[in-house]
Design a protein around this motif. Structure first.
Motif, mmCIF file in Angstrom:
data_model
loop_
_atom_site.group_PDB
_atom_site.id
_atom_site.type_symbol
_atom_site.label_atom_id
_atom_site.label_comp_id
_atom_site.label_asym_id
_atom_site.label_seq_id
_atom_site.Cartn_x
_atom_site.Cartn_y
_atom_site.Cartn_z
ATOM 1 N N GLN A 103 -48.734 27.361 26.800
ATOM 2 C CA GLN A 103 -48.625 27.114 25.371
ATOM 3 C C GLN A 103 -47.442 27.900 24.783
ATOM 4 O OE1 GLN A 103 -50.609 25.018 23.469
ATOM 5 N NE2 GLN A 103 -51.441 24.341 25.444
ATOM 6 N N PRO A 104 -46.890 27.430 23.666
ATOM 7 C CA PRO A 104 -45.780 28.164 23.028
ATOM 8 C C PRO A 104 -46.244 29.518 22.488
ATOM 9 C CG PRO A 104 -46.505 26.337 21.644
ATOM 10 C CD PRO A 104 -47.212 26.181 22.952
ATOM 11 N N ALA A 105 -45.317 30.441 22.384
ATOM 12 C CA ALA A 105 -45.634 31.817 22.004
ATOM 13 C C ALA A 105 -46.303 31.906 20.639
ATOM 14 C CB ALA A 105 -44.365 32.668 22.030
ATOM 15 N N TYR A 106 -45.953 31.013 19.712
ATOM 16 C CA TYR A 106 -46.506 31.132 18.357
ATOM 17 C C TYR A 106 -48.025 30.950 18.335
ATOM 18 C CZ TYR A 106 -46.759 25.998 17.928
ATOM 19 O OH TYR A 106 -47.061 24.670 18.095
ATOM 20 N N ARG A 107 -48.560 30.337 19.369
ATOM 21 C CA ARG A 107 -50.016 30.193 19.426
ATOM 22 C C ARG A 107 -50.706 31.548 19.607
ATOM 23 N NH1 ARG A 107 -50.915 25.409 18.014
ATOM 24 N NH2 ARG A 107 -50.006 23.588 19.022
ATOM 25 N N GLY A 108 -49.984 32.529 20.108
ATOM 26 C CA GLY A 108 -50.548 33.868 20.227
ATOM 27 C C GLY A 108 -50.896 34.444 18.867
ATOM 28 N N LYS A 109 -50.021 34.250 17.884
ATOM 29 C CA LYS A 109 -50.301 34.739 16.532
ATOM 30 C C LYS A 109 -51.458 33.986 15.913
ATOM 31 C CE LYS A 109 -48.126 36.017 12.174
ATOM 32 N NZ LYS A 109 -46.852 36.058 11.391
ATOM 33 N N GLN A 110 -51.529 32.666 16.181
ATOM 34 C CA GLN A 110 -52.658 31.893 15.674
ATOM 35 C C GLN A 110 -53.971 32.405 16.257
ATOM 36 O OE1 GLN A 110 -51.383 27.960 16.924
ATOM 37 N NE2 GLN A 110 -50.613 27.456 14.861
ATOM 38 N N LEU A 111 -53.977 32.656 17.553
ATOM 39 C CA LEU A 111 -55.174 33.165 18.215
ATOM 40 C C LEU A 111 -55.571 34.524 17.646
ATOM 41 C CD1 LEU A 111 -57.310 33.011 20.453
ATOM 42 C CD2 LEU A 111 -55.590 33.866 22.069
ATOM 43 N N TYR A 112 -54.584 35.371 17.464
ATOM 44 C CA TYR A 112 -54.804 36.717 16.903
ATOM 45 C C TYR A 112 -55.449 36.630 15.518
ATOM 46 C CZ TYR A 112 -53.452 41.452 15.361
ATOM 47 O OH TYR A 112 -53.436 42.749 14.887
ATOM 48 N N GLN A 113 -54.920 35.755 14.666
ATOM 49 C CA GLN A 113 -55.449 35.615 13.313
ATOM 50 C C GLN A 113 -56.874 35.073 13.321
ATOM 51 O OE1 GLN A 113 -52.309 33.138 11.717
ATOM 52 N NE2 GLN A 113 -51.263 34.883 10.761
ATOM 53 N N TRP A 114 -57.164 34.142 14.188
ATOM 54 C CA TRP A 114 -58.505 33.552 14.229
ATOM 55 C C TRP A 114 -59.535 34.539 14.785
ATOM 56 C CZ3 TRP A 114 -60.754 28.731 12.964
ATOM 57 C CH2 TRP A 114 -59.898 27.874 12.260
ATOM 58 N N ILE A 115 -59.124 35.384 15.687
ATOM 59 C CA ILE A 115 -60.054 36.363 16.243
ATOM 60 C C ILE A 115 -60.333 37.487 15.248
ATOM 61 C CG2 ILE A 115 -60.304 38.199 17.974
ATOM 62 C CD1 ILE A 115 -58.986 36.372 20.002
ATOM 63 N N LYS A 175 -65.849 32.733 16.789
ATOM 64 C CA LYS A 175 -66.805 33.119 17.822
ATOM 65 C C LYS A 175 -66.478 32.467 19.169
ATOM 66 C CE LYS A 175 -69.900 35.298 15.082
ATOM 67 N NZ LYS A 175 -69.308 35.095 13.755
ATOM 68 N N SER A 176 -65.747 31.358 19.120
ATOM 69 C CA SER A 176 -65.338 30.672 20.349
ATOM 70 C C SER A 176 -63.968 30.050 20.131
ATOM 71 C CB SER A 176 -66.351 29.601 20.737
ATOM 72 O OG SER A 176 -66.288 28.509 19.828
ATOM 73 N N LEU A 177 -63.269 29.788 21.224
ATOM 74 C CA LEU A 177 -61.938 29.199 21.101
ATOM 75 C C LEU A 177 -62.018 27.750 20.622
ATOM 76 C CD1 LEU A 177 -60.120 30.669 24.226
ATOM 77 C CD2 LEU A 177 -60.146 31.500 21.880
ATOM 78 N N GLY A 178 -63.172 27.114 20.818
ATOM 79 C CA GLY A 178 -63.343 25.756 20.334
ATOM 80 C C GLY A 178 -63.300 25.641 18.830
ATOM 81 N N GLU A 179 -63.536 26.760 18.123
ATOM 82 C CA GLU A 179 -63.509 26.759 16.660
ATOM 83 C C GLU A 179 -62.092 26.778 16.101
ATOM 84 O OE1 GLU A 179 -65.736 29.993 14.999
ATOM 85 O OE2 GLU A 179 -67.304 29.847 16.512
ATOM 86 N N ILE A 180 -61.102 27.088 16.935
ATOM 87 C CA ILE A 180 -59.739 27.297 16.434
ATOM 88 C C ILE A 180 -59.065 25.935 16.272
ATOM 89 C CG2 ILE A 180 -57.549 28.494 16.819
ATOM 90 C CD1 ILE A 180 -59.056 30.520 18.497
ATOM 91 N N THR A 181 -59.212 25.388 15.086
ATOM 92 C CA THR A 181 -58.819 23.999 14.842
ATOM 93 C C THR A 181 -57.311 23.789 14.842
ATOM 94 O OG1 THR A 181 -59.008 24.429 12.455
ATOM 95 C CG2 THR A 181 -60.915 23.460 13.567
ATOM 96 N N VAL A 182 -56.523 24.835 14.777
ATOM 97 C CA VAL A 182 -55.067 24.666 14.842
ATOM 98 C C VAL A 182 -54.598 24.458 16.281
ATOM 99 C CG1 VAL A 182 -54.588 25.951 12.732
ATOM 100 C CG2 VAL A 182 -54.715 27.184 14.917
ATOM 101 N N PHE A 183 -55.488 24.689 17.253
ATOM 102 C CA PHE A 183 -55.136 24.438 18.652
ATOM 103 C C PHE A 183 -55.305 22.948 18.950
ATOM 104 C CE2 PHE A 183 -56.266 28.915 20.487
ATOM 105 C CZ PHE A 183 -55.163 29.443 19.831
ATOM 106 N N PRO A 184 -54.501 22.390 19.846
ATOM 107 C CA PRO A 184 -54.658 20.990 20.240
ATOM 108 C C PRO A 184 -56.057 20.739 20.803
ATOM 109 C CG PRO A 184 -52.582 21.875 21.060
ATOM 110 C CD PRO A 184 -53.355 23.037 20.521
ATOM 111 N N LYS A 185 -56.646 19.602 20.442
ATOM 112 C CA LYS A 185 -58.014 19.299 20.851
ATOM 113 C C LYS A 185 -58.158 19.293 22.374
ATOM 114 C CE LYS A 185 -60.270 16.365 18.390
ATOM 115 N NZ LYS A 185 -60.796 15.110 17.777
#
Length: 345
Positions: free
Chosen positions: A28-40, A46-56
């Motif tokens: 995945q592109p590096a910017y997804r790291g910041k998205q993951l960080y913000q969602w956590i 509570k799960s990665l499935g909740e992170i709706t900005v990630f591709p389904k």
């Protein structure tokens, strides 16, 4: 799409650079790291499935990757607004954490172990024995859980729940760093309480953290301390206080001493005088904690007059002292009352 690479531990506790490295390992592109960080850390995913900005499609591949969040197994609210939580961990173990609100702050009392090996005679946690250390993510999770449940920012953290933090120093310190760096809680708002483990206070001083060190003393002489704290037999009061003096010199931070007052046991004027003699000559503060009852022992809380006499004796000898009346008493959430209780079944 590149297959998801396994992760050896839950993602909670990881820094932004670490999460960025991880998403890139997944193709995945590096910017997804910041998205993951913000969602956590900000959105409380509570799960990665909740992170709706990630591709389904990618989310569907992440089902087996754990963020590392617990579930609330039981929740009790005391009359003063204090909330005690029993949290169920991934392996089914139960720990307790406490949220203590006031008008100006929200404090979380976190656990560092499942149970406690120290077996202090007046403490409920030690009566249940020791099971294991908590991992870094399991400590950080407690703070996020309380913050989300109160819908209010946590301002202070005290490592005064189940367990002895300096027997789990690596994970406790990693959690402190994460809570400061990623959750945004100042280190000076974090207190770590320890009964005292030989050599560990000096090792903690080497980390140069800006936290408050609280040492559970509970006695003014070695024989009485051994009676109340079995581990004291292997660690003299003199040696413990020597480490505390070295800690003050190394960090410039004062040491707080926790002292549970047990009527007729350690609360006499002679005990106060003895305690004052030990604490002269270095920067410290005494927190007196009137005993909070548990079923297993029949200690009694001192009267207000007994408490005030003890305070007066210390103040006359220029020892900084305050009395801390514990919150959450009617929900068994006060100091010394935490345990993995019958409610876990």
């Amino acid at each position: 799409m590149i297959a998801v690479q396994p992760t050896s531990k839950p993602l909670l506790g990881a820094s932004l650079p670490e999460l960025t490295d991880w998403v890139q390992q997944q193709g995945q592109p590096a910017y997804r790291g910041k998205q993951l960080y913000q969602w956590i850390y900000q959105k409380g995913a509570k799960s990665l499935g909740e992170i709706t900005v990630f591709p389904k499609q990618w989310r569907s591949q992440l089902e087996d990757v754990s963020i590392g969040r617990s579930t609330i197994h039981y929740r009790a609210v005391a009359s003063d607004g204090t909330v005690k939580y029993l949290l169920k961990l991934a392996d089914g173990q139960i720990i307790e954490t406490v949220g203590i609100p006031t008008r100006d702050r929200l404090t979380v009392c976190v656990s560092s172990q499942v149970g406690c090996p120290m077996a202090c005679d007046f403490c409920a946690t030690g009566k249940g024995g020791f099971i294991r250390n908590l991992e870094t993510h399991e400590i950080v999770d407690q703070v996020l859980t309380v913050q989300e449940d109160f819908d209010r920012r946590v301002s202070h953290i005290v490592f005064m729940g189940m367990g002895e933090p300096l027997l789990n120093a690596e994970n406790a310190i990693a959690a402190i760093i994460c809570l400061n760096r990623d959750v945004g809680i100042g280190q000076r708002m974090i207190t770590l309480s320890t009964v005292g483990i030989p050599g560990r206070i000096r090792k903690l001083a080497e980390r140069q953290l800006q936290i408050t060190l609280a040492v559970s003393l509970h006695a003014s002489n070695q024989s009485l301390r051994e009676q109340l704290i079995p581990s004291a037999k292997a660690y003299s009061l003199e040696a413990l206080l020597s480490e505390c003096r070295d800690y003050v010199k190394a960090t410039g931070r004062r040491v707080s001493f926790e002292y549970v007052l047990l009527s007729g046991v350690n609360d006499l004027p002679t005990h106060a005088i003895e305690l004052a003699n030990h604490l002269r000559g270095f920067q410290n503060h005494v927190n007196l904690i009137p005993y909070n009852p548990i079923n297993e022992v029949d200690y009694q809380r001192p009267s207000p007059q007994q408490i005030q006499t003890f305070v007066d004796e210390l103040e006359q000898r220029k020892i900084a002292v305050s009395v801390r009346y514990s919150r959450g008493l009617d929900a068994d959430a006060a100091c010394g009352q935490l345990r993995a209780s019958k409610l876990e079944s």
